[in-house]
Design a protein around this motif. Structure first.
Motif, PDB file in Angstrom:
ATOM      1  N   PHE A  77       4.154  -5.829   3.121  1.00  0.00           N
ATOM      2  CA  PHE A  77       4.553  -5.343   4.439  1.00  0.00           C
ATOM      3  C   PHE A  77       3.661  -4.212   4.927  1.00  0.00           C
ATOM      4  O   PHE A  77       3.175  -4.222   6.064  1.00  0.00           O
ATOM      5  CB  PHE A  77       6.015  -4.884   4.368  1.00  0.00           C
ATOM      6  CG  PHE A  77       6.499  -4.195   5.606  1.00  0.00           C
ATOM      7  CD1 PHE A  77       6.969  -4.924   6.682  1.00  0.00           C
ATOM      8  CD2 PHE A  77       6.486  -2.816   5.699  1.00  0.00           C
ATOM      9  CE1 PHE A  77       7.409  -4.295   7.832  1.00  0.00           C
ATOM     10  CE2 PHE A  77       6.928  -2.172   6.835  1.00  0.00           C
ATOM     11  CZ  PHE A  77       7.392  -2.915   7.910  1.00  0.00           C
ATOM     12  N   GLU A  78       3.440  -3.209   4.069  1.00  0.00           N
ATOM     13  CA  GLU A  78       2.693  -2.031   4.511  1.00  0.00           C
ATOM     14  C   GLU A  78       1.216  -2.355   4.759  1.00  0.00           C
ATOM     15  O   GLU A  78       0.598  -1.837   5.692  1.00  0.00           O
ATOM     16  CB  GLU A  78       2.824  -0.895   3.489  1.00  0.00           C
ATOM     17  CG  GLU A  78       2.444  -1.239   2.072  1.00  0.00           C
ATOM     18  CD  GLU A  78       3.521  -2.004   1.332  1.00  0.00           C
ATOM     19  OE1 GLU A  78       3.191  -2.618   0.294  1.00  0.00           O
ATOM     20  OE2 GLU A  78       4.674  -2.000   1.790  1.00  0.00           O
ATOM     21  N   LYS A  79       0.625  -3.225   3.949  1.00  0.00           N
ATOM     22  CA  LYS A  79      -0.774  -3.606   4.164  1.00  0.00           C
ATOM     23  C   LYS A  79      -0.938  -4.407   5.454  1.00  0.00           C
ATOM     24  O   LYS A  79      -1.916  -4.231   6.188  1.00  0.00           O
ATOM     25  CB  LYS A  79      -1.285  -4.423   2.979  1.00  0.00           C
ATOM     26  CG  LYS A  79      -1.546  -3.612   1.722  1.00  0.00           C
ATOM     27  CD  LYS A  79      -2.223  -4.475   0.680  1.00  0.00           C
ATOM     28  CE  LYS A  79      -2.546  -3.696  -0.578  1.00  0.00           C
ATOM     29  NZ  LYS A  79      -3.230  -4.511  -1.588  1.00  0.00           N
ATOM     30  N   ILE A  80       0.011  -5.265   5.729  1.00  0.00           N
ATOM     31  CA  ILE A  80      -0.056  -6.079   6.939  1.00  0.00           C
ATOM     32  C   ILE A  80       0.005  -5.196   8.175  1.00  0.00           C
ATOM     33  O   ILE A  80      -0.790  -5.339   9.112  1.00  0.00           O
ATOM     34  CB  ILE A  80       1.092  -7.105   6.946  1.00  0.00           C
ATOM     35  CG1 ILE A  80       0.860  -8.164   5.861  1.00  0.00           C
ATOM     36  CG2 ILE A  80       1.228  -7.760   8.315  1.00  0.00           C
ATOM     37  CD1 ILE A  80       2.041  -9.072   5.630  1.00  0.00           C
ATOM     38  N   ARG A  81       0.927  -4.256   8.182  1.00  0.00           N
ATOM     39  CA  ARG A  81       1.106  -3.395   9.357  1.00  0.00           C
ATOM     40  C   ARG A  81      -0.147  -2.551   9.614  1.00  0.00           C
ATOM     41  O   ARG A  81      -0.597  -2.418  10.755  1.00  0.00           O
ATOM     42  CB  ARG A  81       2.328  -2.497   9.137  1.00  0.00           C
ATOM     43  CG  ARG A  81       2.814  -1.805  10.399  1.00  0.00           C
ATOM     44  CD  ARG A  81       4.141  -1.094  10.150  1.00  0.00           C
ATOM     45  NE  ARG A  81       4.660  -0.516  11.369  1.00  0.00           N
ATOM     46  CZ  ARG A  81       5.404  -1.155  12.256  1.00  0.00           C
ATOM     47  NH1 ARG A  81       5.715  -2.423  12.043  1.00  0.00           N
ATOM     48  NH2 ARG A  81       5.852  -0.550  13.346  1.00  0.00           N
ATOM     49  N   SER A  82      -0.700  -1.986   8.575  1.00  0.00           N
ATOM     50  CA  SER A  82      -1.896  -1.170   8.723  1.00  0.00           C
ATOM     51  C   SER A  82      -3.100  -2.012   9.132  1.00  0.00           C
ATOM     52  O   SER A  82      -3.919  -1.588   9.967  1.00  0.00           O
ATOM     53  CB  SER A  82      -2.178  -0.432   7.409  1.00  0.00           C
ATOM     54  OG  SER A  82      -3.329   0.369   7.512  1.00  0.00           O
ATOM     55  N   SER A  83      -3.221  -3.211   8.578  1.00  0.00           N
ATOM     56  CA  SER A  83      -4.373  -4.065   8.881  1.00  0.00           C
ATOM     57  C   SER A  83      -4.365  -4.523  10.331  1.00  0.00           C
ATOM     58  O   SER A  83      -5.422  -4.591  10.976  1.00  0.00           O
ATOM     59  CB  SER A  83      -4.369  -5.284   7.950  1.00  0.00           C
ATOM     60  OG  SER A  83      -4.482  -4.896   6.595  1.00  0.00           O
ATOM     61  N   ILE A  84      -3.199  -4.855  10.872  1.00  0.00           N
ATOM     62  CA  ILE A  84      -3.126  -5.318  12.259  1.00  0.00           C
ATOM     63  C   ILE A  84      -3.581  -4.218  13.215  1.00  0.00           C
ATOM     64  O   ILE A  84      -4.284  -4.483  14.201  1.00  0.00           O
ATOM     65  CB  ILE A  84      -1.693  -5.792  12.586  1.00  0.00           C
ATOM     66  CG1 ILE A  84      -1.373  -7.068  11.794  1.00  0.00           C
ATOM     67  CG2 ILE A  84      -1.525  -6.040  14.075  1.00  0.00           C
ATOM     68  CD1 ILE A  84       0.051  -7.545  11.943  1.00  0.00           C
ATOM     69  N   SER A 134      -4.733   8.225  -2.862  1.00  0.00           N
ATOM     70  CA  SER A 134      -5.221   7.210  -3.788  1.00  0.00           C
ATOM     71  C   SER A 134      -4.455   5.913  -3.562  1.00  0.00           C
ATOM     72  O   SER A 134      -3.285   5.930  -3.214  1.00  0.00           O
ATOM     73  CB  SER A 134      -5.039   7.667  -5.239  1.00  0.00           C
ATOM     74  OG  SER A 134      -3.694   8.003  -5.481  1.00  0.00           O
ATOM     75  N   GLY A 135      -5.138   4.793  -3.761  1.00  0.00           N
ATOM     76  CA  GLY A 135      -4.471   3.509  -3.587  1.00  0.00           C
ATOM     77  C   GLY A 135      -4.471   3.060  -2.142  1.00  0.00           C
ATOM     78  O   GLY A 135      -5.314   3.437  -1.334  1.00  0.00           O
ATOM     79  N   TRP A 136      -3.488   2.250  -1.776  1.00  0.00           N
ATOM     80  CA  TRP A 136      -3.420   1.640  -0.455  1.00  0.00           C
ATOM     81  C   TRP A 136      -2.289   2.265   0.350  1.00  0.00           C
ATOM     82  O   TRP A 136      -1.536   3.099  -0.152  1.00  0.00           O
ATOM     83  CB  TRP A 136      -3.155   0.142  -0.608  1.00  0.00           C
ATOM     84  CG  TRP A 136      -3.979  -0.522  -1.640  1.00  0.00           C
ATOM     85  CD1 TRP A 136      -5.260  -0.941  -1.508  1.00  0.00           C
ATOM     86  CD2 TRP A 136      -3.582  -0.842  -2.985  1.00  0.00           C
ATOM     87  NE1 TRP A 136      -5.688  -1.509  -2.672  1.00  0.00           N
ATOM     88  CE2 TRP A 136      -4.686  -1.470  -3.596  1.00  0.00           C
ATOM     89  CE3 TRP A 136      -2.420  -0.678  -3.716  1.00  0.00           C
ATOM     90  CZ2 TRP A 136      -4.656  -1.922  -4.903  1.00  0.00           C
ATOM     91  CZ3 TRP A 136      -2.381  -1.121  -5.015  1.00  0.00           C
ATOM     92  CH2 TRP A 136      -3.485  -1.737  -5.602  1.00  0.00           C
ATOM     93  N   PRO A 137      -2.127   1.816   1.603  1.00  0.00           N
ATOM     94  CA  PRO A 137      -0.944   2.264   2.362  1.00  0.00           C
ATOM     95  C   PRO A 137       0.321   1.829   1.642  1.00  0.00           C
ATOM     96  O   PRO A 137       0.367   0.760   1.028  1.00  0.00           O
ATOM     97  CB  PRO A 137      -1.093   1.532   3.706  1.00  0.00           C
ATOM     98  CG  PRO A 137      -2.495   1.056   3.762  1.00  0.00           C
ATOM     99  CD  PRO A 137      -2.986   0.908   2.368  1.00  0.00           C
ATOM    100  N   ASP A 138       1.345   2.641   1.689  1.00  0.00           N
ATOM    101  CA  ASP A 138       2.609   2.288   1.049  1.00  0.00           C
ATOM    102  C   ASP A 138       3.747   2.470   2.043  1.00  0.00           C
ATOM    103  O   ASP A 138       3.588   3.082   3.103  1.00  0.00           O
ATOM    104  CB  ASP A 138       2.851   3.130  -0.207  1.00  0.00           C
ATOM    105  CG  ASP A 138       2.971   4.597   0.106  1.00  0.00           C
ATOM    106  OD1 ASP A 138       4.095   5.098   0.161  1.00  0.00           O
ATOM    107  OD2 ASP A 138       1.930   5.250   0.310  1.00  0.00           O
ATOM    108  N   PHE A 139       4.896   1.928   1.688  1.00  0.00           N
ATOM    109  CA  PHE A 139       6.053   1.891   2.582  1.00  0.00           C
ATOM    110  C   PHE A 139       6.448   3.290   3.028  1.00  0.00           C
ATOM    111  O   PHE A 139       6.638   3.550   4.220  1.00  0.00           O
ATOM    112  CB  PHE A 139       7.212   1.196   1.858  1.00  0.00           C
ATOM    113  CG  PHE A 139       8.444   1.008   2.693  1.00  0.00           C
ATOM    114  CD1 PHE A 139       8.635  -0.155   3.418  1.00  0.00           C
ATOM    115  CD2 PHE A 139       9.423   1.990   2.753  1.00  0.00           C
ATOM    116  CE1 PHE A 139       9.775  -0.330   4.197  1.00  0.00           C
ATOM    117  CE2 PHE A 139      10.555   1.822   3.516  1.00  0.00           C
ATOM    118  CZ  PHE A 139      10.733   0.660   4.236  1.00  0.00           C
ATOM    119  N   SER A 140       6.581   4.210   2.098  1.00  0.00           N
ATOM    120  CA  SER A 140       7.052   5.552   2.435  1.00  0.00           C
ATOM    121  C   SER A 140       6.096   6.259   3.381  1.00  0.00           C
ATOM    122  O   SER A 140       6.523   6.965   4.305  1.00  0.00           O
ATOM    123  CB  SER A 140       7.239   6.386   1.160  1.00  0.00           C
ATOM    124  OG  SER A 140       8.299   5.882   0.386  1.00  0.00           O
TER     125      SER A 140
END
Length: 663
Positions: free
Chosen positions: A102-109, A488-494
């Motif tokens: 979910f979080e990767k999709i939202r950021s990528s769009i 560090s890492g990718w976008p996350d939900f929080s």
């Protein structure tokens, strides 16, 4: 004889009374069993708050009120300079496939829309691979519309980017034959990469494809000259990306049900996600099969080049430096130290809690009203959200190969000189219940198999559950992250929730704790976690209260914004109401403002916003602003110090000197 007859009659009387009592109890059981119902969290909440429904005795400023230093920040993502409308005769089309949760999709769009504007191209609605790869997903929804509202997305960005639902018919066949160039940009790709590498290919082929899998395809912090592109990201994330109507409707209904008892509620996301735990090397904080599962995923990430470290690391040192999520037990202790009572309503967000219900047992013991979507929604409501799906035929059980008689004889002959040892016992059969669940493969093989059709479908469903939890978390009166992106890492939900709460209502209570500081505090009271000393409670309160305001916001911006702009959309996407007290002005290493550099709000916004802040005694925007209510007294008495050394123990907190302030 008379005495014996009396005993006889007494015995008969006792027997009759016993028989009658038994019949009465059986009849009571029969009729009362008709009223037995399954335990419901909704019913339990009604019982807990039956005596205080409709009152405001616990809505206190200390636990639920607005954060005063941030009240002057207002959402303002409109264009502020010359901003021409896109021309239909542009450089071509961009289509994209987006991988991830979910979080990767939202950021990528958000990044894809920004790139389309940068390259003056028409964007084809991105394909969400979590839904398009799944078998039997409801025919009612296409890839993008499985999660978001297509028409609203296109209409709200009409003045920014031209968006179409699909390629023209004359180009679809060529795409199927892979005639167009395709690129896999990194999440930190610069605007120059697209101008120099992608744009010439776009002008030549008129169509290009992008595959986005890292949670974005454009660097987080853009140069000051591209501030309008940053504001475009905010318009996409916080205005254009609206969930489809069924998700929005059910999410609002859940918020209404949580508020129905007249009490504020806190949303909590554990951050216990398998990928996060594997990336940061947090396997040893679990036990049994969970450690093996995390290590298996970490080995796969090392093979793919995502993780550059060794497979085995010291998880306890990682947790000490704040790299691992808080365990739910620790979060419960922190909330109790802040003064939240056992009957506080806590909404558990997130479609995945690695470790399952077992890791939530201590938190449930401390806070009885721990709810999630399954306790706030009926099965009918959740299935209606998923839509009609074709049934999947599960694979038949694989029979374990048995050794032939020749193989057994061969092993016996190779067993060595006499006296030969007894042959090994036969392999223990693996029963069906040991294979159930997504981790069943670990009982059969060391290599994780490819996801089954049912696994793919469940991954798609997780997008819906995260969307519901996102709606509730943004509207919550307080939000506590078990783990957030700290550089560090990718976008996350929080991080995305914290960014949207900061944009929509900066003064709402959003905790931004420093996990390293709190890990040190937990080490101090390791032997007295459930009965901490008074100075420990004060240290926790001071740190968490500071994390709500400017100190926590600045620390969070220094760590998170370089990785994910949406987690800290300041100062580009906000404005500030002029106030007597000048805010801190914080710049990053590349001399860009992270806080305090917001433009002054327009006059029309200043008047309405000032009136809104002054009249903050009621519930504004779904959040509680109760300045006149008494403090919420915790039912856990604070303990007095038992040693003299505690009086000289300093409180662990942040100082403003830790940040690079610029006047």
């Amino acid at each position: 004889m008379v005495f014996k007859s009396k005993i006889k009659w007494v015995a008969i009387l006792v027997l009759l009374l016993s028989t009658g009592s038994l019949l009465v109890h059986l009849s009571m059981t029969k009729f009362s069993s008709m009223d037995l119902v399954q335990y419901s969290a909704m019913a339990a909440l009604s019982h807990d708050f039956a005596s205080i429904l409709g009152t405001q005795s616990i809505r206190t400023k200390r636990l639920w009120g607005a954060v005063n230093p941030l009240e002057s920040l207002q959402p303002y993502a409109n264009p502020r300079g010359s901003y021409p409308v896109p021309n239909k005769r542009n450089n071509g089309f961009i289509y994209a496939k987006v991988f991830g949760g979910f979080e990767k999709i939202r950021s990528s769009i958000c990044d894809l829309v920004t790139i389309s504007r940068l390259l003056n191209a028409t964007l084809v609605l991105p394909e969400i691979q979590e839904s398009s790869r799944s078998k039997g997903i409801s025919y009612k929804f296409k890839s993008f519309s499985y999660l978001y509202n297509e028409d609203e997305f296109i209409a709200s960005l009409a003045t920014d980017v031209i968006i179409v639902k699909s390629l023209p018919e004359n180009l679809k066949a060529a795409r199927k034959r892979n005639e167009f160039p395709t690129f896999k940009p990194k999440s930190y790709a610069s605007p120059n990469f697209y101008i120099k590498e992608i744009l010439p290919q776009l002008k030549k082929a008129k169509v290009i494809g992008l595959i986005v899998s890292d949670g974005g395809c454009l660097q987080s912090i853009l140069p000051p000259s591209m501030s309008e592109y940053q504001r475009l990201r905010c318009r996409v994330a916080f205005h254009a990306l609206q969930f489809r109507s069924e998700i929005q409707l059910l999410g609002r209904r859940m918020v209404e049900r949580l508020r129905a008892w007249g009490q504020p509620f806190l949303a909590y996301h554990t951050g216990l996600v398998r990928d996060i735990l594997a990336y940061h090397g947090c396997a040893e904080i679990f036990q049994d099969v969970h450690t093996e599962l995390i290590q298996s995923r970490r080995a796969q990430m090392i093979k793919e080049g995502i993780v550059k470290e060794e497979l085995s690391v010291d998880s306890f040192s990682r947790r000490a430096n704040g790299s691992c999520p808080f365990m739910p037990e620790q979060v419960g202790l922190l909330l109790r130290a802040m003064g939240y009572p056992p009957k506080t309503i806590i909404y558990l967000a997130g479609s995945e809690t690695f470790g399952g219900q077992r890791v939530l047992i201590p938190l449930r013991a401390m806070f009885t009203n721990l709810l999630d979507r399954t306790s706030m929604c009926s099965k009918k409501e959740l299935s209606a959200l998923v839509g009609p799906e074709a049934p999947l035929r599960e694979d038949p059980d694989k029979k374990h190969p048995t050794k032939s008689e020749e193989q057994l004889k061969e092993e016996w002959q190779r067993a060595g000189p006499r006296p030969r040892p007894l042959p090994p016992p036969p392999d223990r059969p693996i029963y069906q219940h040991e294979k159930e669940g997504w981790y069943g493969w670990i009982t059969e093989t060391d290599i994780e198999p490819n996801p089954s059709p049912m696994d793919l479908r469940m991954h798609a469903h997780r997008l819906l559950w995260d969307a519901l939890d996102y709606v509730v978390s943004v509207e919550a009166d307080a939000f506590f992250p078990g783990f957030d992106n700290d550089g560090s890492g990718w976008p996350d939900f929080s991080s995305l929730v914290m960014g949207q709460r900061l944009y929509e209502s900066a003064a709402s209570r959003t905790y931004r704790p420093d996990r390293k500081v709190l890990a040190d505090l937990f080490n101090m009271t390791r032997d007295n976690m459930y009965h901490p000393k008074h100075y420990w409670t004060l240290s926790v309160k001071e740190h968490l209260n500071k994390s709500l305001g400017e100190n926590g916001l600045i620390r969070h911006s220094l760590l998170s914004k370089p990785v994910s702009f949406l987690s800290h959309p300041l100062p580009e996407c906000s404005c500030r109401i002029s106030s007597v007290e000048a805010p801190l002005r914080i710049k990053s290493s590349d001399d860009q403002y992270l806080y305090g550099g917001e433009d002054e709000c327009p006059k029309w916004m200043q008047q309405s916003s000032t009136a809104f802040i002054l009249d903050s005694s009621g519930a504004a925007g779904g959040k509680y602003y109760d300045n006149e209510l008494p403090d919420y007294e915790s039912d856990q008495p604070e303990q007095q110090e038992s040693d003299d050394s505690s009086s000289s123990t300093p409180l662990l907190s942040y100082n403003e000197d830790d940040f690079e302030a610029n006047d």
